[in-house]
Design a protein around this motif. Structure first.
Motif, short mmCIF file in Angstrom:
data_model
loop_
_atom_site.label_atom_id
_atom_site.label_comp_id
_atom_site.label_asym_id
_atom_site.label_seq_id
_atom_site.Cartn_x
_atom_site.Cartn_y
_atom_site.Cartn_z
N GLU A 249 -7.56 -3.46 -5.04
CA GLU A 249 -8.91 -3.51 -4.48
C GLU A 249 -8.96 -2.75 -3.15
O GLU A 249 -8.08 -2.90 -2.31
CB GLU A 249 -9.33 -4.96 -4.24
CG GLU A 249 -9.62 -5.68 -5.54
CD GLU A 249 -9.87 -7.15 -5.31
OE1 GLU A 249 -10.76 -7.69 -5.98
OE2 GLU A 249 -9.18 -7.76 -4.48
N GLY A 250 -10.01 -1.99 -2.99
CA GLY A 250 -10.20 -1.28 -1.73
C GLY A 250 -9.30 -0.07 -1.57
O GLY A 250 -9.36 0.63 -0.56
N LYS B 230 -0.60 -3.08 3.84
CA LYS B 230 -1.64 -4.12 3.82
C LYS B 230 -2.10 -4.46 2.41
O LYS B 230 -3.29 -4.54 2.10
CB LYS B 230 -2.84 -3.70 4.69
CG LYS B 230 -2.45 -3.52 6.16
CD LYS B 230 -3.58 -3.91 7.09
CE LYS B 230 -3.23 -3.64 8.55
NZ LYS B 230 -2.00 -4.38 8.97
N MET B 231 -1.13 -4.65 1.54
CA MET B 231 -1.44 -5.13 0.19
C MET B 231 -0.65 -6.38 -0.09
O MET B 231 0.45 -6.57 0.44
CB MET B 231 -1.09 -4.06 -0.85
CG MET B 231 0.40 -3.88 -1.09
SD MET B 231 0.78 -2.93 -2.59
CE MET B 231 0.21 -4.04 -3.89
N PRO B 232 -1.20 -7.28 -0.91
CA PRO B 232 -0.45 -8.50 -1.22
C PRO B 232 0.63 -8.24 -2.27
O PRO B 232 0.45 -7.43 -3.17
CB PRO B 232 -1.52 -9.43 -1.78
CG PRO B 232 -2.56 -8.52 -2.37
CD PRO B 232 -2.54 -7.26 -1.55
#
Lengths: 444, 444
Positions: A299-300, A406-408
């Motif tokens: 996402e994003g 910044k990704m899970p």
């Protein structure tokens, strides 16, 4: 057995799996009477040579063999005992009842108790969930995990053999519930690896790797896995065809975690996967193919197609490999520790899983080390295999990189923390430790 | 100290916190020269009676005291050492340099080493992150955690006292890095509790509870917490005002998990929270107030406003309480175990945290039990406090209900699995165990 001697079979639940199994039996010359709540399916089944019934009771009347292949325990309870015209009233004396659905061990044990309580202790119940997908169902080459009394197993054996691959019929010691437990510990591997595929390929996308290249490279490495091989191509073809909805693996994850809760066993890897599955339900993705879970990782993300130098590409690929191996190691340990907790034969669990959808290179190589650890055998890191610290280091490089991006990485972070929990309890971490040491988190 | 005798102070970083701190010093009669990269802020600072400088170098010139309150380690590195016109060239001999930013212990230790390497070992660095929010910054009543050499602490003490509440200036033993470690272990509590607020209220919404009622009831129960009290009202007022962006707690969570990785410590609770924060970034929520994290729990939820009987309402509220208490217990254990690993004084950690944003009823009551366990003291469940099994049972009821409702409980599931990991290693689970037993997961 001559065709004329083949017994009549009642078949309840003609979904993707059940339809294939039932029509396979028809092709083998059995008279099969099918029941399903969805009328068009009944029509298709008649066209395929089957008989059909309007109720479960009608389907089982006069049959000495009943196969139940509905989707859930609640459905089984309904068609067998509690719904409209349930099978119960018409089950023949000492009939075989094969429950092939994936249900909690607790449910099938409760079903046995309910039958006894209703004066039908004569019914020869077999707890026999299956694995292998719709194509193998239709071929009669499923993996089947069957538990029950010797008498029930003896009577049902020919039918189980008709439905399964010769080498993939596993009779599981431990009576009713043992087959379901075997399926359950296999599904620990499945639940973790389905999400791991999405996590690994989502990470690759953030890294700017080409997904086709990543897929091929991973499957030719020590990070390969059956699920990755199966779901990977569907990620590349926009989550088509819809072969297995997210709700299906969510259901199985729920069986694992609720059974774990019931027996006081901890399943942090499956629990983490389950939370991500649940969050996808809220997003409205439930009916989509589970390969589409990659969307929860991308996402994003802007278009990341980038031309990487060969060296850079290899480094990034190594991060994805490290991530997957770390996840698979912890998934393997959780599955085998749960199997131990359920008193299953670990050699049988290993043999079944390594040849089924839960299989991976990591299970193949680290599985025996973990089983040895449980048996108190040698667990020093062997020269030819990586140490736990090696696996940890590679995994942690991936986790740190994802943090930077910044990704899970839900599973990767969980695995990294579990490995550190294991290492924190080891007095001398300077010595290379066997990968099996991770299993001490679950079983001292 | 007479106004005329008050030293000049350079203040770098006039954000929400820094502006309040710097203007407070102006009000106390100090001549303060501020620097910030955002020109409108400089104008506001002049209007508030401060002087301003165009570069960090200009700001610190001739000042014996320098306060640095930028947002990140990267910004500190830039304004102090590596950016355009950094402070370095103009720092007076033996000047006090107070680094108030929340940074990793590793960074502030590296800063000390860099200063020495550049021949500026004379600079009296103090590692002194703060806590308390913008209002307390402007009042000079912050909590401050200060580490450094005795000489540096002696010289800076009056200034630290100006900025802090008399009872909330904590001098942390252990030199440079100790203050940052103290802040870090406090932020474990903060990171877990900010998400727990969203998780608890999101769960309440799925249960059909009124959120205002839930908020009041929880804060009057043994599941109360400072963060819940602070964020709860903002959930009720549509995430307004934007008091603390998700990116801020994400930054702090990143400090915790990267430091944990560096020292080989496991932070499963913070790691879980961090993954959810990261997923909110992908959704484009980063700049929103962190109370808005509840959106990650309520996606796809239809209007659930329902009129519940009083009895039913109380039962559902108890589920939310059980969830929060379980999460807080595991967060408390993770924080204190990490503090132990960082060789912090646990009594000081407790005193600081229980009176700050990390505080909760659970920390207040279970914290001392955990500290006792680490000291090898009595840890049998005391008659007046709940047992670990009690906490586990209440938590697991919540987790099972959420599973039924098909909603994720990231932290609740993690906590439930951690408690079961702890219990799996206890030979006799029939006896009530102290809640402190959970800490054995981290430190045997």
């Amino acid at each position: 057995m001559a065709a004329s001697a083949k017994p009549e079979i009642a078949f309840i639940g003609l979904g993707a799996m059940g339809f294939g199994m039932a029509t396979h039996l028809v092709k083998q010359g059995y008279a099969v009477t099918g029941f399903d709540v969805w009328p068009p399916t009944l029509e298709r089944f008649r066209a395929a040579g089957g008989n059909t019934a309007a109720t479960p009771a009608e389907a089982v009347r006069g049959c000495d063999y009943i196969v139940c292949m509905v989707a859930t325990a609640a459905q089984a309870q309904s068609v067998l005992l509690e719904g409209e015209n349930p099978a119960l009233g018409e089950i023949s004396t000492s009939a075989s009842l094969l429950l092939c659905s994936t249900v909690p061990c607790a449910y099938v044990q409760d079903l046995e108790a309910q039958l006894a309580q209703k004066g039908r202790g004569d019914v020869l119940l077999v707890d026999c969930p299956v694995s292998g997908g719709a194509a193998r169902a239709a071929d009669g080459t499923l993996s089947i995990m069957a538990g029950g009394s010797n008498k029930a197993l003896d009577k049902a054996r020919f039918l189980l053999q008709e439905l399964s691959d010769t080498s993939k019929l596993y009779v599981v010691e431990g009576g009713i519930g043992a087959g379901s437990n075997m399926k359950m510990v296999h599904q620990v591997l499945a639940a973790v690896k389905i999400l791991a595929t999405a996590e690994g390929l989502g990470f690759a996308q953030h890294l700017g790797l080409d997904l086709g290249y990543t897929y091929e490279s991973i499957q030719n490495s020590d990070a390969s896995a059956w699920m990755f091989g199966h779901r990977g191509p569907r990620v590349l073809s926009e989550f088509k065809p819809i072969a297995s909805a997210i709700t299906i693996i969510l259901k199985d994850a729920g069986i694992i975690t609720s059974e774990a809760l019931r027996v006081g066993f901890s399943t942090p890897m499956t629990g983490t996967a389950e939370q991500v599955y649940l969050s996808s339900i809220g997003r409205g993705y439930g009916a989509d193919d589970d390969s589409s879970l990659i969307r929860l990782y991308t996402e994003g993300l802007k278009d990341t197609a980038s031309s990487l130098s060969e060296d850079n590409r290899a480094k990034k690929l190594a991060l994805v490999q490290g991530l997957l191996k770390g996840i698979y190691l912890c998934g393997t340990a959780e599955s085998l520790a749960f199997a131990k907790r359920c008193h299953l034969d670990l050699d049988q669990v290993y043999d079944l899983c390594v040849n089924a959808a839960g299989g991976s290179k990591m299970l193949e190589t680290a599985g025996p080390e973990i089983i040895n650890l449980f048996r108190g055998k040698q667990t020093a890191a062997e020269a030819e295999s990586e140490s736990l610290q090696d696996v940890a280091r590679q995994l942690q490089e991936a986790v740190s990189e994802a943090q930077r991006l910044k990704m899970p990485l839900y599973l990767g972070t969980e695995a990294s923390n579990l490995i550190r929990l294991a290492l924190q309890h080891v007095p001398d971490q300077a010595q290379p430790l066997s990968r099996a040491t991770i299993a001490k988190v679950w079983a001292a």
